[in-house]
Scaffold this motif. Sequence first.
Motif, PDB file in Angstrom:
ATOM      1  N   LEU A 140       0.853  -1.196   0.000  1.00  0.00           N
ATOM      2  CA  LEU A 140       0.000   0.000   0.000  1.00  0.00           C
ATOM      3  C   LEU A 140       0.882   1.236   0.000  1.00  0.00           C
ATOM      4  CD1 LEU A 140      -2.645  -1.086   2.686  1.00  0.00           C
ATOM      5  CD2 LEU A 140      -3.044  -0.865   0.244  1.00  0.00           C
ATOM      6  N   TYR A 141       1.000   2.040  -1.029  1.00  0.00           N
ATOM      7  CA  TYR A 141       0.530   1.871  -2.395  1.00  0.00           C
ATOM      8  C   TYR A 141       1.742   2.021  -3.283  1.00  0.00           C
ATOM      9  CZ  TYR A 141      -4.000   2.554  -0.274  1.00  0.00           C
ATOM     10  OH  TYR A 141      -5.081   2.432   0.535  1.00  0.00           O
ATOM     11  N   TRP A 142       2.627   1.042  -3.270  1.00  0.00           N
ATOM     12  CA  TRP A 142       3.847   1.110  -4.060  1.00  0.00           C
ATOM     13  C   TRP A 142       4.295  -0.295  -4.432  1.00  0.00           C
ATOM     14  CZ3 TRP A 142       8.342  -0.988  -1.755  1.00  0.00           C
ATOM     15  CH2 TRP A 142       8.232  -1.258  -0.383  1.00  0.00           C
ATOM     16  N   TRP A 143       5.235  -0.352  -5.374  1.00  0.00           N
ATOM     17  CA  TRP A 143       5.696  -1.632  -5.913  1.00  0.00           C
ATOM     18  C   TRP A 143       7.192  -1.807  -5.652  1.00  0.00           C
ATOM     19  CZ3 TRP A 143       2.189  -4.913  -8.192  1.00  0.00           C
ATOM     20  CH2 TRP A 143       0.943  -4.357  -8.540  1.00  0.00           C
ATOM     21  N   GLU A 144       7.566  -3.020  -5.328  1.00  0.00           N
ATOM     22  CA  GLU A 144       8.988  -3.354  -5.164  1.00  0.00           C
ATOM     23  C   GLU A 144       9.354  -4.443  -6.161  1.00  0.00           C
ATOM     24  OE1 GLU A 144      11.274  -4.070  -1.237  1.00  0.00           O
ATOM     25  OE2 GLU A 144      10.757  -6.078  -1.992  1.00  0.00           O
ATOM     26  N   PHE A 145      10.511  -4.275  -6.793  1.00  0.00           N
ATOM     27  CA  PHE A 145      10.998  -5.237  -7.778  1.00  0.00           C
ATOM     28  C   PHE A 145      12.367  -5.749  -7.344  1.00  0.00           C
ATOM     29  CE2 PHE A 145       8.439  -1.990 -10.009  1.00  0.00           C
ATOM     30  CZ  PHE A 145       7.342  -2.782 -10.311  1.00  0.00           C
ATOM     31  N   GLU A 146      12.429  -7.024  -7.082  1.00  0.00           N
ATOM     32  CA  GLU A 146      13.672  -7.657  -6.629  1.00  0.00           C
ATOM     33  C   GLU A 146      14.163  -8.635  -7.694  1.00  0.00           C
ATOM     34  OE1 GLU A 146      15.344 -10.467  -2.959  1.00  0.00           O
ATOM     35  OE2 GLU A 146      13.196 -10.087  -3.192  1.00  0.00           O
ATOM     36  N   TYR A 147      15.437  -8.514  -8.037  1.00  0.00           N
ATOM     37  CA  TYR A 147      16.085  -9.415  -8.993  1.00  0.00           C
ATOM     38  C   TYR A 147      16.972 -10.360  -8.183  1.00  0.00           C
ATOM     39  CZ  TYR A 147      14.697  -5.636 -12.195  1.00  0.00           C
ATOM     40  OH  TYR A 147      13.983  -4.683 -12.886  1.00  0.00           O
ATOM     41  N   PRO A 148      16.460 -11.535  -7.784  1.00  0.00           N
ATOM     42  CA  PRO A 148      17.198 -12.399  -6.861  1.00  0.00           C
ATOM     43  C   PRO A 148      18.527 -12.908  -7.404  1.00  0.00           C
ATOM     44  CG  PRO A 148      15.279 -13.532  -7.762  1.00  0.00           C
ATOM     45  CD  PRO A 148      15.159 -12.106  -8.166  1.00  0.00           C
ATOM     46  N   ASN A 149      18.594 -13.202  -8.702  1.00  0.00           N
ATOM     47  CA  ASN A 149      19.850 -13.695  -9.274  1.00  0.00           C
ATOM     48  C   ASN A 149      20.914 -12.598  -9.325  1.00  0.00           C
ATOM     49  OD1 ASN A 149      18.655 -16.202  -9.717  1.00  0.00           O
ATOM     50  ND2 ASN A 149      18.008 -15.669 -11.784  1.00  0.00           N
ATOM     51  N   GLU A 150      20.478 -11.366  -9.549  1.00  0.00           N
ATOM     52  CA  GLU A 150      21.401 -10.239  -9.667  1.00  0.00           C
ATOM     53  C   GLU A 150      21.649  -9.545  -8.328  1.00  0.00           C
ATOM     54  OE1 GLU A 150      18.755 -10.740 -11.592  1.00  0.00           O
ATOM     55  OE2 GLU A 150      19.752 -11.362 -13.453  1.00  0.00           O
ATOM     56  N   LYS A 151      20.850  -9.926  -7.303  1.00  0.00           N
ATOM     57  CA  LYS A 151      20.948  -9.327  -5.962  1.00  0.00           C
ATOM     58  C   LYS A 151      20.721  -7.811  -6.004  1.00  0.00           C
ATOM     59  CE  LYS A 151      24.108 -12.915  -4.286  1.00  0.00           C
ATOM     60  NZ  LYS A 151      22.974 -13.758  -3.914  1.00  0.00           N
ATOM     61  N   ILE A 152      19.617  -7.450  -6.642  1.00  0.00           N
ATOM     62  CA  ILE A 152      19.245  -6.041  -6.788  1.00  0.00           C
ATOM     63  C   ILE A 152      17.798  -5.865  -6.334  1.00  0.00           C
ATOM     64  CG2 ILE A 152      18.737  -4.210  -8.465  1.00  0.00           C
ATOM     65  CD1 ILE A 152      21.027  -5.233 -10.157  1.00  0.00           C
ATOM     66  N   VAL A 153      17.545  -4.779  -5.635  1.00  0.00           N
ATOM     67  CA  VAL A 153      16.187  -4.392  -5.259  1.00  0.00           C
ATOM     68  C   VAL A 153      15.971  -2.953  -5.701  1.00  0.00           C
ATOM     69  CG1 VAL A 153      14.558  -3.990  -3.381  1.00  0.00           C
ATOM     70  CG2 VAL A 153      16.118  -5.930  -3.265  1.00  0.00           C
ATOM     71  N   THR A 154      14.845  -2.702  -6.352  1.00  0.00           N
ATOM     72  CA  THR A 154      14.477  -1.342  -6.721  1.00  0.00           C
ATOM     73  C   THR A 154      12.977  -1.189  -6.540  1.00  0.00           C
ATOM     74  OG1 THR A 154      14.653   0.357  -8.441  1.00  0.00           O
ATOM     75  CG2 THR A 154      14.160  -1.885  -9.156  1.00  0.00           C
ATOM     76  N   GLY A 155      12.466   0.017  -6.745  1.00  0.00           N
ATOM     77  CA  GLY A 155      11.051   0.250  -6.519  1.00  0.00           C
ATOM     78  C   GLY A 155      10.437   1.172  -7.545  1.00  0.00           C
ATOM     79  N   GLN A 156       9.152   0.977  -7.786  1.00  0.00           N
ATOM     80  CA  GLN A 156       8.320   1.848  -8.591  1.00  0.00           C
ATOM     81  C   GLN A 156       8.620   1.835 -10.091  1.00  0.00           C
ATOM     82  OE1 GLN A 156       5.989   2.069  -6.504  1.00  0.00           O
ATOM     83  NE2 GLN A 156       5.594   4.247  -6.478  1.00  0.00           N
ATOM     84  N   GLU A 157       9.806   1.433 -10.482  1.00  0.00           N
ATOM     85  CA  GLU A 157      10.120   1.370 -11.901  1.00  0.00           C
ATOM     86  C   GLU A 157      10.792   0.033 -12.201  1.00  0.00           C
ATOM     87  OE1 GLU A 157      11.154   4.966 -14.211  1.00  0.00           O
ATOM     88  OE2 GLU A 157      13.031   3.923 -14.624  1.00  0.00           O
ATOM     89  N   LEU A 158      10.123  -0.763 -13.017  1.00  0.00           N
ATOM     90  CA  LEU A 158      10.603  -2.088 -13.390  1.00  0.00           C
ATOM     91  C   LEU A 158      11.485  -1.977 -14.636  1.00  0.00           C
ATOM     92  CD1 LEU A 158      10.486  -5.227 -13.227  1.00  0.00           C
ATOM     93  CD2 LEU A 158       8.380  -5.093 -14.585  1.00  0.00           C
ATOM     94  N   ILE A 159      12.686  -2.511 -14.556  1.00  0.00           N
ATOM     95  CA  ILE A 159      13.615  -2.503 -15.696  1.00  0.00           C
ATOM     96  C   ILE A 159      13.701  -3.926 -16.245  1.00  0.00           C
ATOM     97  CG2 ILE A 159      15.898  -1.824 -16.500  1.00  0.00           C
ATOM     98  CD1 ILE A 159      14.403   0.444 -15.187  1.00  0.00           C
ATOM     99  N   VAL A 160      13.453  -4.088 -17.542  1.00  0.00           N
ATOM    100  CA  VAL A 160      13.456  -5.418 -18.158  1.00  0.00           C
ATOM    101  C   VAL A 160      14.143  -5.358 -19.512  1.00  0.00           C
ATOM    102  CG1 VAL A 160      11.349  -6.191 -16.996  1.00  0.00           C
ATOM    103  CG2 VAL A 160      11.200  -5.019 -19.206  1.00  0.00           C
ATOM    104  N   PRO A 161      14.677  -6.481 -19.967  1.00  0.00           N
ATOM    105  CA  PRO A 161      15.207  -6.541 -21.340  1.00  0.00           C
ATOM    106  C   PRO A 161      14.076  -6.811 -22.326  1.00  0.00           C
ATOM    107  CG  PRO A 161      15.603  -8.607 -20.209  1.00  0.00           C
ATOM    108  CD  PRO A 161      14.967  -7.698 -19.200  1.00  0.00           C
ATOM    109  N   THR A 162      14.262  -6.404 -23.552  1.00  0.00           N
ATOM    110  CA  THR A 162      13.235  -6.594 -24.570  1.00  0.00           C
ATOM    111  C   THR A 162      13.426  -7.916 -25.302  1.00  0.00           C
ATOM    112  OG1 THR A 162      14.594  -5.358 -26.157  1.00  0.00           O
ATOM    113  CG2 THR A 162      12.904  -4.132 -24.962  1.00  0.00           C
ATOM    114  N   ASP A 163      12.329  -8.374 -25.899  1.00  0.00           N
ATOM    115  CA  ASP A 163      12.328  -9.510 -26.834  1.00  0.00           C
ATOM    116  C   ASP A 163      12.824 -10.809 -26.200  1.00  0.00           C
ATOM    117  OD1 ASP A 163      11.457  -7.693 -28.813  1.00  0.00           O
ATOM    118  OD2 ASP A 163      13.531  -7.132 -29.245  1.00  0.00           O
ATOM    119  N   GLU A 164      12.574 -11.001 -24.927  1.00  0.00           N
ATOM    120  CA  GLU A 164      12.856 -12.276 -24.264  1.00  0.00           C
ATOM    121  C   GLU A 164      11.943 -12.428 -23.059  1.00  0.00           C
ATOM    122  OE1 GLU A 164      16.458 -12.166 -21.370  1.00  0.00           O
ATOM    123  OE2 GLU A 164      17.079 -10.976 -23.109  1.00  0.00           O
ATOM    124  N   LYS A 165      11.791 -13.660 -22.608  1.00  0.00           N
ATOM    125  CA  LYS A 165      10.874 -13.930 -21.505  1.00  0.00           C
ATOM    126  C   LYS A 165      11.438 -13.408 -20.179  1.00  0.00           C
ATOM    127  CE  LYS A 165       8.592 -18.026 -23.432  1.00  0.00           C
ATOM    128  NZ  LYS A 165       8.284 -19.460 -23.257  1.00  0.00           N
TER     129      LYS A 165
END
Length: 357
Positions: A140-165
């Motif tokens: 409430l009311y925010w988003w957390e994005f954790e990349y467990p393999n990369e050991k990174i945590v960020t919030g509110q903005e999701l960073i992803v690569p294109t053209d792959e799952k």
Amino acid sequence: MKRLAKWRLVSLFAILTLVLSACSGQPYLSTLQPAGEVAKKQYDLMVFSTIMMIAVMAVVAVIFIIVLVKFRRKDDKIPNQVEGNHAMEIIWTVIPILLVLVLAVPTVSAVFNFADVDAMEKKNEDGTSDALVVNVRANLYWWEFEYPNEKIVTGQELIVPTDEKVYFNLIASDVKHSFWIPAAGGKMDNNTENVNKFWLEFDSKKADPDKLFQGRCAELCGPSHALMDFKVKALPRAEFDQWVTNMQNIKEPQDATTDLAQQGQEIFNKSCIGCHAVTPSNGTPADARMAPNLTNFGDRNIIAGYLEHNEENLKNWLSDPETYKPGNKMTGTYGELTPEQLDALTAYLMGLKVQGE
């Protein structure tokens, strides 16, 4: 006549609302302009089911017109009364069953395909997986994005690569939420008691000029549900890898670069640091992460999930968060800031950028 005129006006506005609700010049926001494999399959299913529905309606309409014309009453003679027709009963029972099966087969196949997360379940000797995995925790009311393999945590903005799952683990820390990126694929719930898993793909050709997609919460979760948005930045694989490296290189909180920002860092360390982290490491347990990670705050595109990212909005948010997002947990957690303190804290937060990007 006045009532009739009002009803005509209401009907006109209703039709316009229905038409305009589907209009969007933003492919990164519209479900009708799919931007990935999942969204494309879901869109194809919608088109297929709509065509079937229209075909059935057309057949029924034709039969209705034929019956209306051919068997209309011509005299006062009462026709023979027929009770039951086995052939017709079999036909109108079998046809709907066949239609349901025609719809069910591709739908069920797609559902199982979307739920295929075997790639993220395969672990290497060090406990990581070769697939890109993101743990999405809704609050409430925010988003957390954790990349467990990369050991990174960020919030509110999701960073992803294109053209792959990209594979997702979805969970909520308080109440039920729902993770939805309209252009990339249908929503899935973030529950408190179990983890939902699925995958999405982001088409590099369908993002907006800033490589952004729009994400939001699709489950009514409280007074600021409508403001619980987030951005998705879809980068080419090389740029994504560089972002990961830059984030991983930040081992300690970034130092302020100006005197004003230094004052802001001192204010931050006396109050904000109790909830917000400014390093991307995921060493802190999830339950102890009380607010969005701010490591790359200066690079982001939004403030508080939906405000344009600029100094004025940041100052407004810091001075009165309840006005901009009612019911948020930041309200009342610190004392009032003077204009000078707001300037200093804003300078520090805007300077939190990933070095080398």
